[in-house]
Motif scaffolding. Structure first.
Motif, short mmCIF file in Angstrom:
data_model
loop_
_atom_site.label_atom_id
_atom_site.label_comp_id
_atom_site.label_asym_id
_atom_site.label_seq_id
_atom_site.Cartn_x
_atom_site.Cartn_y
_atom_site.Cartn_z
N ILE A 71 0.84 -1.21 0.00
CA ILE A 71 0.00 0.00 0.00
C ILE A 71 0.87 1.25 0.00
O ILE A 71 1.84 1.36 0.75
CB ILE A 71 -0.95 0.01 1.22
N GLU A 72 0.50 2.19 -0.85
CA GLU A 72 1.19 3.49 -0.97
C GLU A 72 0.43 4.52 -0.14
O GLU A 72 -0.81 4.53 -0.15
CB GLU A 72 1.21 3.90 -2.45
N LEU A 73 1.15 5.39 0.57
CA LEU A 73 0.51 6.48 1.33
C LEU A 73 0.59 7.77 0.53
O LEU A 73 1.65 8.13 0.04
CB LEU A 73 1.25 6.67 2.67
N LYS A 74 -0.55 8.44 0.37
CA LYS A 74 -0.56 9.74 -0.31
C LYS A 74 -1.33 10.73 0.56
O LYS A 74 -2.51 10.53 0.84
CB LYS A 74 -1.26 9.64 -1.68
N THR A 75 -0.63 11.79 0.99
CA THR A 75 -1.35 12.88 1.67
C THR A 75 -1.82 13.83 0.58
O THR A 75 -1.15 13.99 -0.44
CB THR A 75 -0.44 13.62 2.66
N HIS A 110 2.37 0.30 -10.33
CA HIS A 110 2.69 -0.30 -9.02
C HIS A 110 2.37 0.68 -7.88
O HIS A 110 1.84 0.27 -6.85
CB HIS A 110 4.16 -0.71 -8.96
N LYS A 111 2.67 1.95 -8.08
CA LYS A 111 2.44 2.95 -7.03
C LYS A 111 0.95 3.16 -6.79
O LYS A 111 0.54 3.50 -5.67
CB LYS A 111 3.09 4.28 -7.42
N LEU A 112 0.14 3.03 -7.84
CA LEU A 112 -1.29 3.33 -7.70
C LEU A 112 -2.16 2.07 -7.56
O LEU A 112 -3.38 2.17 -7.59
CB LEU A 112 -1.77 4.15 -8.91
N ALA A 113 -1.54 0.92 -7.39
CA ALA A 113 -2.31 -0.32 -7.29
C ALA A 113 -3.20 -0.33 -6.04
O ALA A 113 -4.32 -0.85 -6.06
CB ALA A 113 -1.37 -1.52 -7.26
N HIS A 114 -2.71 0.25 -4.95
CA HIS A 114 -3.48 0.29 -3.69
C HIS A 114 -2.97 1.49 -2.89
O HIS A 114 -1.79 1.52 -2.52
CB HIS A 114 -3.24 -1.01 -2.91
N VAL A 115 -3.81 2.47 -2.68
CA VAL A 115 -3.38 3.74 -2.09
C VAL A 115 -4.21 4.08 -0.85
O VAL A 115 -5.43 3.96 -0.86
CB VAL A 115 -3.49 4.91 -3.11
N LEU A 138 -9.11 4.33 1.62
CA LEU A 138 -8.31 3.24 1.05
C LEU A 138 -8.88 2.93 -0.33
O LEU A 138 -10.06 2.60 -0.44
CB LEU A 138 -8.37 2.01 1.97
N TRP A 139 -8.05 3.03 -1.35
CA TRP A 139 -8.56 3.00 -2.74
C TRP A 139 -7.74 2.08 -3.62
O TRP A 139 -6.52 2.01 -3.52
CB TRP A 139 -8.48 4.44 -3.27
N LYS A 140 -8.48 1.35 -4.48
CA LYS A 140 -7.86 0.62 -5.58
C LYS A 140 -8.53 1.12 -6.85
O LYS A 140 -9.76 1.33 -6.85
CB LYS A 140 -8.14 -0.88 -5.45
N PRO A 141 -7.77 1.34 -7.93
CA PRO A 141 -8.42 1.85 -9.13
C PRO A 141 -9.45 0.87 -9.68
O PRO A 141 -9.22 -0.34 -9.70
CB PRO A 141 -7.27 2.04 -10.13
N SER A 142 -10.59 1.41 -10.09
CA SER A 142 -11.60 0.59 -10.76
C SER A 142 -11.09 0.24 -12.16
O SER A 142 -10.09 0.81 -12.62
CB SER A 142 -12.91 1.37 -10.88
N THR A 143 -11.79 -0.63 -12.86
CA THR A 143 -11.40 -0.98 -14.23
C THR A 143 -11.36 0.26 -15.11
O THR A 143 -10.43 0.47 -15.89
CB THR A 143 -12.39 -2.01 -14.81
#
Length: 222
Positions: A71-75, A110-115, A138-143
């Protein structure tokens, strides 16, 4: 003492929920860190403070912040109305040796797979220490979102391969843009020009446009 890395996604989310509502000065005091007067010269300070509280372990390595959880952390600094105030840096763009690079292997994917997104008050008139931390997302990109990202990434990488890096502007891309990323204009890196010869240019970074990150936050908070 800095938090150890969380053992599970639930533990990470609980930690993030537990710091929601606190001001940055309250969190800085707990961490024994001083609060900068402004963030112009301390751009990564908020992220580092939250990493301390949440137990991020990647440091400056090109890996997700929570390595074991992927999981990537983004503020994300937000306005009074909840809109992101700036684009979000994702990763440095490779400018050479990119002919065979595929979206599936890219740093951006890879960075945006799970944020884990953490909104933080960002209006300039609020002193840094008085800014509150918001509720985590907590976000995963939709299709559909991944399709948008992939399309933009491929378009931008095609331009790099064709030697057109110098003509790429922030207007290219629907949700992802490529912009210079350097502390000063002397930090040059190698790329290729349109005639195929090596050139020196500013390093570039991939950034998410604000309407994209706003849509992510809105979909959770609505």
């Amino acid at each position: 003492m800095k938090q150890p890395p969380p053992n599970s996604i639930n533990e990470l989310l609980t930690r993030a929920e537990n710091i929601a509502g606190y001001t940055l000065s309250e969190l800085a005091e707990q961490a024994g860190i001083s609060v900068p007067e402004n963030l112009k010269r301390n751009k990564g300070w908020v992220g580092q403070l939250l990493e301390w509280h949440l137990g991020a372990s990647a440091g400056s390595k090109p890996l997700p912040d929570f390595i074991d959880l992927g999981i990537e952390l983004k503020t994300i600094p937000i306005s009074y109305s909840g809109k992101p105030l700036e684009t979000t840096f994702v990763s440095v763009a490779p400018l050479t040796g990119v002919h065979s690079l595929k979206w599936e292997e890219s740093h951006v994917r890879h960075k945006l797979a799970h944020v884990l997104w953490i909104p933080v008050e960002g209006e300039r008139e609020i002193p840094v220490g008085d800014r509150h931390v918001g509720y985590p997302v907590l976000w995963k990109p939709s299709t559909a979102e991944e399709h948008q990202l992939k399309q933009d990434w491929e378009e931008l990488m095609d331009l790099i391969v064709l030697g057109k890096v110098e003509s790429i502007t922030a207007k290219h891309g629907e949700v992802l843009q490529l912009r210079p990323k350097a502390a000063n204009s002397r930090s040059l890196t190698e790329a290729y020009g349109e005639n195929g010869n090596p050139i020196k240019t500013l390093p570039r970074g991939f950034y998410l446009k604000t309407h994209f990150t706003h849509a992510i936050l809105k979909s959770f908070f609505n």
